[in-house]
Design a protein around this motif. Structure first.
Motif, PDB file in Angstrom:
ATOM      1  N   ALA A  58      81.080 -25.127  82.363  1.00 24.87           N
ATOM      2  CA  ALA A  58      82.159 -26.095  82.152  1.00 24.87           C
ATOM      3  C   ALA A  58      81.780 -27.116  81.080  1.00 24.87           C
ATOM      4  CB  ALA A  58      82.497 -26.793  83.467  1.00 24.87           C
ATOM      5  N   LEU A  59      80.555 -27.583  81.115  1.00 25.55           N
ATOM      6  CA  LEU A  59      80.092 -28.544  80.117  1.00 25.55           C
ATOM      7  C   LEU A  59      80.068 -27.915  78.723  1.00 25.55           C
ATOM      8  CD1 LEU A  59      78.892 -31.317  79.433  1.00 25.55           C
ATOM      9  CD2 LEU A  59      76.645 -30.366  79.946  1.00 25.55           C
ATOM     10  N   LEU A  60      79.530 -26.695  78.628  1.00 33.86           N
ATOM     11  CA  LEU A  60      79.489 -26.016  77.329  1.00 33.86           C
ATOM     12  C   LEU A  60      80.900 -25.765  76.797  1.00 33.86           C
ATOM     13  CD1 LEU A  60      76.608 -23.458  77.953  1.00 33.86           C
ATOM     14  CD2 LEU A  60      76.557 -25.426  76.403  1.00 33.86           C
ATOM     15  N   GLU A  61      81.803 -25.335  77.674  1.00 25.47           N
ATOM     16  CA  GLU A  61      83.178 -25.090  77.239  1.00 25.47           C
ATOM     17  C   GLU A  61      83.838 -26.369  76.745  1.00 25.47           C
ATOM     18  OE1 GLU A  61      84.308 -21.148  79.866  1.00 25.47           O
ATOM     19  OE2 GLU A  61      84.956 -23.108  80.621  1.00 25.47           O
ATOM     20  N   LEU A  62      83.580 -27.467  77.435  1.00 23.14           N
ATOM     21  CA  LEU A  62      84.132 -28.750  77.022  1.00 23.14           C
ATOM     22  C   LEU A  62      83.591 -29.155  75.648  1.00 23.14           C
ATOM     23  CD1 LEU A  62      85.799 -31.293  77.883  1.00 23.14           C
ATOM     24  CD2 LEU A  62      83.637 -32.199  78.764  1.00 23.14           C
ATOM     25  N   ARG A  63      82.290 -29.011  75.475  1.00 24.85           N
ATOM     26  CA  ARG A  63      81.649 -29.449  74.226  1.00 24.85           C
ATOM     27  C   ARG A  63      81.918 -28.503  73.057  1.00 24.85           C
ATOM     28  NH1 ARG A  63      81.067 -34.587  75.167  1.00 24.85           N
ATOM     29  NH2 ARG A  63      79.646 -35.024  76.861  1.00 24.85           N
ATOM     30  N   LEU A  64      81.958 -27.194  73.337  1.00 30.42           N
ATOM     31  CA  LEU A  64      82.116 -26.220  72.257  1.00 30.42           C
ATOM     32  C   LEU A  64      83.578 -25.898  71.959  1.00 30.42           C
ATOM     33  CD1 LEU A  64      79.225 -23.788  73.246  1.00 30.42           C
ATOM     34  CD2 LEU A  64      79.209 -25.527  71.433  1.00 30.42           C
ATOM     35  N   GLY A  65      84.448 -26.161  72.927  1.00 28.20           N
ATOM     36  CA  GLY A  65      85.861 -25.941  72.703  1.00 28.20           C
ATOM     37  C   GLY A  65      86.334 -24.505  72.855  1.00 28.20           C
ATOM     38  N   HIS A  66      85.548 -23.686  73.523  1.00 30.07           N
ATOM     39  CA  HIS A  66      85.980 -22.312  73.794  1.00 30.07           C
ATOM     40  C   HIS A  66      85.304 -21.817  75.065  1.00 30.07           C
ATOM     41  CE1 HIS A  66      82.158 -20.647  72.306  1.00 30.07           C
ATOM     42  NE2 HIS A  66      82.261 -21.509  71.333  1.00 30.07           N
TER      43      HIS A  66
END
Length: 92
Positions: A58-66
């Motif tokens: 969830a954190l990676l998706e939020l930060r990376l945008g995908h």
């Protein structure tokens, strides 16, 4: 974190996995993941590690945008379970 050994082999594996994740992500490459039955087994046998891997997703998706693949979450679960095992062993 008591019992966490930042110089352990498992900590190095986790760090390497994250490093190569970011390289794969930058280059738009996917990760060939384990069979679905392995993923289901990981979720069942390592629920705490899997929940943490989902939080990292969830954190990676939020930060990376995908979106981040289930395969990536499965490999993160394996690494996190190993780290938790190290911490338990060091604490006892």
């Amino acid at each position: 974190m008591p019992g966490f050994e930042p110089d352990s082999v498992d900590a190095a594996r986790f760090a390497a996995h994250l490093r190569y994740f970011f390289v794969r992500d930058r280059d738009g490459l996917g990760l060939a993941g384990p069979a679905p039955s392995v993923v289901a087994m990981l979720e069942e046998q390592e629920p705490a590690a899997h929940r943490l891997a989902e939080r990292i997703r969830a954190l990676l998706e939020l930060r990376l945008g995908h979106s981040i693949s289930n395969d990536e979450v499965a490999y993160l679960t394996v690494h996190l379970a190993r780290l938790a095992c190290d911490v338990k062993a060091a604490s006892s």
